[in-house]
Design a protein around this motif. Structure first.
Motif, PDB file in Angstrom:
ATOM      1  N   VAL A 164      15.772  -2.796  -5.387  1.00 36.93           N
ATOM      2  CA  VAL A 164      15.713  -3.211  -6.798  1.00 36.93           C
ATOM      3  C   VAL A 164      14.466  -2.662  -7.459  1.00 36.93           C
ATOM      4  CG1 VAL A 164      15.511  -5.215  -8.333  1.00 36.93           C
ATOM      5  CG2 VAL A 164      17.105  -5.268  -6.403  1.00 36.93           C
ATOM      6  N   PHE A 165      13.335  -2.782  -6.777  1.00 37.94           N
ATOM      7  CA  PHE A 165      12.081  -2.307  -7.365  1.00 37.94           C
ATOM      8  C   PHE A 165      12.098  -0.794  -7.546  1.00 37.94           C
ATOM      9  CE2 PHE A 165       7.685  -0.911  -7.263  1.00 37.94           C
ATOM     10  CZ  PHE A 165       7.075  -1.804  -8.122  1.00 37.94           C
ATOM     11  N   LEU A 166      12.554  -0.054  -6.548  1.00 37.36           N
ATOM     12  CA  LEU A 166      12.566   1.401  -6.638  1.00 37.36           C
ATOM     13  C   LEU A 166      13.521   1.886  -7.721  1.00 37.36           C
ATOM     14  CD1 LEU A 166      12.529   2.293  -2.834  1.00 37.36           C
ATOM     15  CD2 LEU A 166      10.667   2.600  -4.455  1.00 37.36           C
ATOM     16  N   ASN A 167      14.674   1.250  -7.834  1.00 33.65           N
ATOM     17  CA  ASN A 167      15.633   1.668  -8.856  1.00 33.65           C
ATOM     18  C   ASN A 167      15.119   1.380 -10.258  1.00 33.65           C
ATOM     19  OD1 ASN A 167      17.532   2.659  -7.030  1.00 33.65           O
ATOM     20  ND2 ASN A 167      18.488   0.653  -6.764  1.00 33.65           N
ATOM     21  N   VAL A 168      14.420   0.269 -10.429  1.00 34.78           N
ATOM     22  CA  VAL A 168      13.845  -0.021 -11.739  1.00 34.78           C
ATOM     23  C   VAL A 168      12.758   0.995 -12.075  1.00 34.78           C
ATOM     24  CG1 VAL A 168      12.475  -1.704 -13.053  1.00 34.78           C
ATOM     25  CG2 VAL A 168      14.443  -2.458 -11.717  1.00 34.78           C
ATOM     26  N   CYS A 169      11.967   1.381 -11.094  1.00 36.96           N
ATOM     27  CA  CYS A 169      10.939   2.402 -11.330  1.00 36.96           C
ATOM     28  C   CYS A 169      11.574   3.733 -11.733  1.00 36.96           C
ATOM     29  CB  CYS A 169      10.082   2.580 -10.080  1.00 36.96           C
ATOM     30  SG  CYS A 169       8.987   1.179  -9.726  1.00 36.96           S
ATOM     31  N   ILE A 170      12.651   4.115 -11.058  1.00 37.58           N
ATOM     32  CA  ILE A 170      13.345   5.345 -11.437  1.00 37.58           C
ATOM     33  C   ILE A 170      13.924   5.220 -12.838  1.00 37.58           C
ATOM     34  CG2 ILE A 170      15.333   6.799 -10.884  1.00 37.58           C
ATOM     35  CD1 ILE A 170      14.825   6.286  -7.961  1.00 37.58           C
TER      36      ILE A 170
ATOM     37  N   GLY B   2       8.039  14.134 -16.632  1.00 40.37           N
ATOM     38  CA  GLY B   2       9.120  13.179 -16.391  1.00 40.37           C
ATOM     39  C   GLY B   2       9.901  13.483 -15.134  1.00 40.37           C
ATOM     40  N   VAL B   3      10.242  14.745 -14.920  1.00 40.23           N
ATOM     41  CA  VAL B   3      11.001  15.123 -13.725  1.00 40.23           C
ATOM     42  C   VAL B   3      10.177  14.886 -12.468  1.00 40.23           C
ATOM     43  CG1 VAL B   3      12.077  17.054 -12.522  1.00 40.23           C
ATOM     44  CG2 VAL B   3      12.420  16.777 -14.979  1.00 40.23           C
ATOM     45  N   THR B   4       8.885  15.199 -12.535  1.00 39.27           N
ATOM     46  CA  THR B   4       8.024  15.005 -11.366  1.00 39.27           C
ATOM     47  C   THR B   4       7.935  13.543 -10.966  1.00 39.27           C
ATOM     48  OG1 THR B   4       6.719  16.945 -11.999  1.00 39.27           O
ATOM     49  CG2 THR B   4       5.720  15.406 -10.443  1.00 39.27           C
ATOM     50  N   THR B   5       7.805  12.655 -11.921  1.00 40.99           N
ATOM     51  CA  THR B   5       7.714  11.224 -11.600  1.00 40.99           C
ATOM     52  C   THR B   5       9.016  10.708 -10.995  1.00 40.99           C
ATOM     53  OG1 THR B   5       8.314  10.738 -13.902  1.00 40.99           O
ATOM     54  CG2 THR B   5       5.968  10.765 -13.352  1.00 40.99           C
ATOM     55  N   ILE B   6      10.146  11.198 -11.482  1.00 47.70           N
ATOM     56  CA  ILE B   6      11.427  10.764 -10.912  1.00 47.70           C
ATOM     57  C   ILE B   6      11.547  11.221  -9.465  1.00 47.70           C
ATOM     58  CG2 ILE B   6      13.923  11.091 -11.034  1.00 47.70           C
ATOM     59  CD1 ILE B   6      13.740  11.106 -14.019  1.00 47.70           C
ATOM     60  N   LEU B   7      11.235  12.481  -9.208  1.00 51.72           N
ATOM     61  CA  LEU B   7      11.341  13.001  -7.841  1.00 51.72           C
ATOM     62  C   LEU B   7      10.353  12.315  -6.906  1.00 51.72           C
ATOM     63  CD1 LEU B   7      11.776  16.826  -8.545  1.00 51.72           C
ATOM     64  CD2 LEU B   7      13.535  15.142  -7.993  1.00 51.72           C
ATOM     65  N   SER B   8       9.166  11.999  -7.388  1.00 49.38           N
ATOM     66  CA  SER B   8       8.171  11.327  -6.549  1.00 49.38           C
ATOM     67  C   SER B   8       8.643   9.935  -6.160  1.00 49.38           C
ATOM     68  CB  SER B   8       6.828  11.256  -7.280  1.00 49.38           C
ATOM     69  OG  SER B   8       6.350  12.550  -7.585  1.00 49.38           O
TER      70      SER B   8
ATOM     71  N   LEU C 119       0.810  -1.219   0.000  1.00 50.07           N
ATOM     72  CA  LEU C 119       0.000   0.000   0.000  1.00 50.07           C
ATOM     73  C   LEU C 119       0.838   1.261   0.000  1.00 50.07           C
ATOM     74  CD1 LEU C 119      -2.753  -1.047   2.578  1.00 50.07           C
ATOM     75  CD2 LEU C 119      -2.957  -0.992   0.089  1.00 50.07           C
ATOM     76  N   GLN C 120       2.012   1.214   0.642  1.00 52.31           N
ATOM     77  CA  GLN C 120       2.805   2.425   0.810  1.00 52.31           C
ATOM     78  C   GLN C 120       3.938   2.577  -0.198  1.00 52.31           C
ATOM     79  OE1 GLN C 120       2.017   4.802   3.009  1.00 52.31           O
ATOM     80  NE2 GLN C 120       0.256   3.592   3.686  1.00 52.31           N
ATOM     81  N   THR C 121       4.340   1.500  -0.862  1.00 59.95           N
ATOM     82  CA  THR C 121       5.502   1.584  -1.748  1.00 59.95           C
ATOM     83  C   THR C 121       5.222   1.017  -3.130  1.00 59.95           C
ATOM     84  OG1 THR C 121       6.948   1.363   0.186  1.00 59.95           O
ATOM     85  CG2 THR C 121       7.945   1.044  -1.980  1.00 59.95           C
ATOM     86  N   TYR C 122       4.871  -0.262  -3.197  1.00 61.32           N
ATOM     87  CA  TYR C 122       4.783  -0.920  -4.495  1.00 61.32           C
ATOM     88  C   TYR C 122       3.667  -0.330  -5.362  1.00 61.32           C
ATOM     89  CZ  TYR C 122       8.106  -4.430  -2.929  1.00 61.32           C
ATOM     90  OH  TYR C 122       9.239  -5.059  -2.485  1.00 61.32           O
ATOM     91  N   LEU C 123       2.489  -0.184  -4.802  1.00 59.90           N
ATOM     92  CA  LEU C 123       1.382   0.359  -5.584  1.00 59.90           C
ATOM     93  C   LEU C 123       1.609   1.811  -5.987  1.00 59.90           C
ATOM     94  CD1 LEU C 123      -1.384  -0.077  -6.833  1.00 59.90           C
ATOM     95  CD2 LEU C 123      -2.416   0.505  -4.616  1.00 59.90           C
ATOM     96  N   PRO C 124       2.023   2.717  -5.071  1.00 60.46           N
ATOM     97  CA  PRO C 124       2.284   4.096  -5.503  1.00 60.46           C
ATOM     98  C   PRO C 124       3.372   4.203  -6.571  1.00 60.46           C
ATOM     99  CG  PRO C 124       2.073   3.997  -3.129  1.00 60.46           C
ATOM    100  CD  PRO C 124       2.116   2.587  -3.608  1.00 60.46           C
ATOM    101  N   CYS C 125       4.460   3.462  -6.410  1.00 60.02           N
ATOM    102  CA  CYS C 125       5.541   3.540  -7.397  1.00 60.02           C
ATOM    103  C   CYS C 125       5.103   2.989  -8.745  1.00 60.02           C
ATOM    104  CB  CYS C 125       6.774   2.798  -6.889  1.00 60.02           C
ATOM    105  SG  CYS C 125       7.601   3.625  -5.512  1.00 60.02           S
ATOM    106  N   THR C 126       4.302   1.939  -8.740  1.00 62.95           N
ATOM    107  CA  THR C 126       3.791   1.402 -10.005  1.00 62.95           C
ATOM    108  C   THR C 126       2.898   2.421 -10.706  1.00 62.95           C
ATOM    109  OG1 THR C 126       3.880  -0.861  -9.136  1.00 62.95           O
ATOM    110  CG2 THR C 126       2.466  -0.473 -11.040  1.00 62.95           C
ATOM    111  N   LEU C 127       2.057   3.093  -9.948  1.00 58.94           N
ATOM    112  CA  LEU C 127       1.184   4.107 -10.545  1.00 58.94           C
ATOM    113  C   LEU C 127       1.983   5.302 -11.057  1.00 58.94           C
ATOM    114  CD1 LEU C 127      -1.795   4.069  -8.021  1.00 58.94           C
ATOM    115  CD2 LEU C 127      -1.639   2.953 -10.254  1.00 58.94           C
ATOM    116  N   ILE C 128       3.058   5.654 -10.358  1.00 58.82           N
ATOM    117  CA  ILE C 128       3.903   6.767 -10.815  1.00 58.82           C
ATOM    118  C   ILE C 128       4.583   6.422 -12.138  1.00 58.82           C
ATOM    119  CG2 ILE C 128       5.977   8.095 -10.275  1.00 58.82           C
ATOM    120  CD1 ILE C 128       5.149   7.973  -7.333  1.00 58.82           C
ATOM    121  N   VAL C 129       5.040   5.177 -12.261  1.00 52.96           N
ATOM    122  CA  VAL C 129       5.644   4.748 -13.528  1.00 52.96           C
ATOM    123  C   VAL C 129       4.613   4.797 -14.646  1.00 52.96           C
ATOM    124  CG1 VAL C 129       6.698   2.804 -14.742  1.00 52.96           C
ATOM    125  CG2 VAL C 129       7.418   3.366 -12.428  1.00 52.96           C
TER     126      VAL C 129
END
Length: 426
Positions: free
Chosen positions: A299-305, A270-276, A239-249
């Motif tokens: 690993v997951f966060l770096n792939v999202c970035i 693009g810049v906003t999604t990276i910073l988020s 709820l706090q990491t995987y889902l928000p980061c997936t939606l940001i990507v």
């Protein structure tokens, strides 16, 4: 003798009956037992070392701190041993329950926790300990303790990890020739736990116990081991990491549907999604130790970035190779400058007018390579072949990215969860 009897009356709380004669007999008995008792001398064992039988009852557990790799629990540590010097024979009395002050006058095991740190014994409203003595000299002691101990964790699979937190007990100052610790197994493990004990982020899967020995400069010491096998809840991180980061990507892919002329909108997105994504990663990494390896969450966060960054790089290629006309339909300043440079080529080595068709009919990979190399001549040919009436149409790179980015990210997600959940389910 009267002073000693008064001290015994102050020390002990005997609750067998209201018969004053019985009370007096117990007082006299205990007084006689302590007259010749030397608490500095270890009791003799039966046919060998003295056996300390031990069991635990866990009342509560937690918190478990990843940053310090420690955990805490409250438990009742129960130990029993035999002391021939405390045998008694009193009619109608088989055991005597005594207050905590009695422990100051008898020998007791020097039990300590090898991996403990800042453990305490609650003293509210009185020290939480009691002792019973049976007529055959058996002693039963129970202490309520708050234990803080080290819990080494391997965070490679965090937050899909399943840590094992040990608790190591031993007797200080006595070798295996003098004292041996044994689990008193009223159940399978010798450690019981209340049914209502729960942790916010973990499930207690199982509890294992073992007898062990430890060697140091004093010799070999007998000890006990408890292993709490835990499994981390992943719902909080979903709820706090995987889902928000997936939606940001997924949000970064919106730029593929934005007109290539809207450069501020696409770059800002693009810049906003990276910073988020970076902000979410910093929050989740704040409670973790600075380990030298990447966790599953890293690993997951770096792939999202990486995907967010790739969306910006993709627009750079679109802007460089396919945005060949400004909004007004005329040539830009950079294109005019490129044309002047090419017109200054007096050797006439290349006839650009005759090669326009060949240069424009190229694949995405060739376009990307020319973008990296800064091929101005190719861009000049694209400008000359552009249709000023229709302006900039939808880029083929954007169209291709609409399929490649979501498909590759879905494949990553499938591999990621299949790889790490195999540890979670095993």
């Amino acid at each position: 003798m009267d002073v000693a009897r008064l001290m015994v009356l102050l020390y002990f709380d005997v609750c067998f009956s209201d018969d004053l004669t019985l009370r007096e007999n117990v007082t006299i008995l205990l007084d006689n037992l302590l007259q010749t008792y030397d608490k500095s001398v270890r009791p003799a064992g039966r046919d060998g070392p003295l056996v300390i039988k031990t069991n635990m009852l866990v009342r509560s557990m937690g918190p478990i701190t990843e940053s310090e790799m420690t955990y805490s629990l409250q438990c009742y540590l129960r130990q029993s041993w035999h002391d021939e010097r405390l045998k008694f024979d009193l009619p109608n009395v088989t055991e005597v329950t005594l207050s905590n002050t009695f422990l100051k006058d008898i020998w007791k095991p020097n039990t300590y926790f090898l991996n403990g740190r800042l453990s305490t014994q609650p003293n509210i409203t009185v020290p939480n300990v009691f002792v019973r003595i049976r007529k055959d000299g058996s002693i039963y002691m129970s202490r309520r303790l708050t234990i803080n101990a080290k819990c080494p964790m391997n965070l490679l699979d965090y937050p899909m990890d399943a840590p094992v937190c040990p608790l190591l007990l031993a007797g200080y100052g006595y070798t295996t020739d003098e004292i041996i610790y044994r689990w008193q197994t009223s159940n399978k493990s010798g450690v019981e736990i209340y049914d209502d004990v729960t942790l916010s982020q973990f499930d207690i899967v199982s509890i294992w116990t073992a007898n062990n020995t430890y060697s140091d400069a004093l010799g070999t010491q007998s000890g006990l081991e408890v292993y709490f096998h835990l499994k981390r809840h992943i719902g909080f991180f979903m709820l706090q990491t995987y889902l928000p980061c997936t939606l940001i990507v997924c949000l970064s892919w919106v730029s593929f549907w934005i007109n290539r002329d809207a450069a501020p909108a696409r770059v800002l997105l693009g810049v906003t999604t990276i910073l988020s994504t970076a902000a979410v990663g910093l929050i989740q990494r704040d409670g973790l130790p600075r380990v030298p390896y990447a966790t599953a969450l890293d690993v997951f966060l770096n792939v999202c970035i990486f995907y967010n960054l790739a969306a910006i790089i993709q627009y750079s290629a679109v802007n460089y190779f396919t945005k060949i006309l400004p909004k007004e339909g005329g040539a830009s300043y950079e294109e005019d400058e490129t044309e002047n440079v090419l017109n200054e080529d007096q050797n006439g080595v290349l006839d650009w007018n005759s090669t326009i068709g060949k240069e424009t009919q190229t694949g995405c990979l060739i376009l990307f390579c020319r973008c990296l190399l800064g091929n101005f001549r190719f861009r000049y040919n694209m400008v000359k072949s552009a249709d000023a009436a229709n302006g900039n149409s939808v880029s083929s790179i954007d169209i291709l990215s609409r399929y490649i980015f979501p498909l590759s990210f879905c494949l990553f997600q499938a591999f990621y969860w299949a790889w790490y959940l195999r540890f979670k389910l095993s």
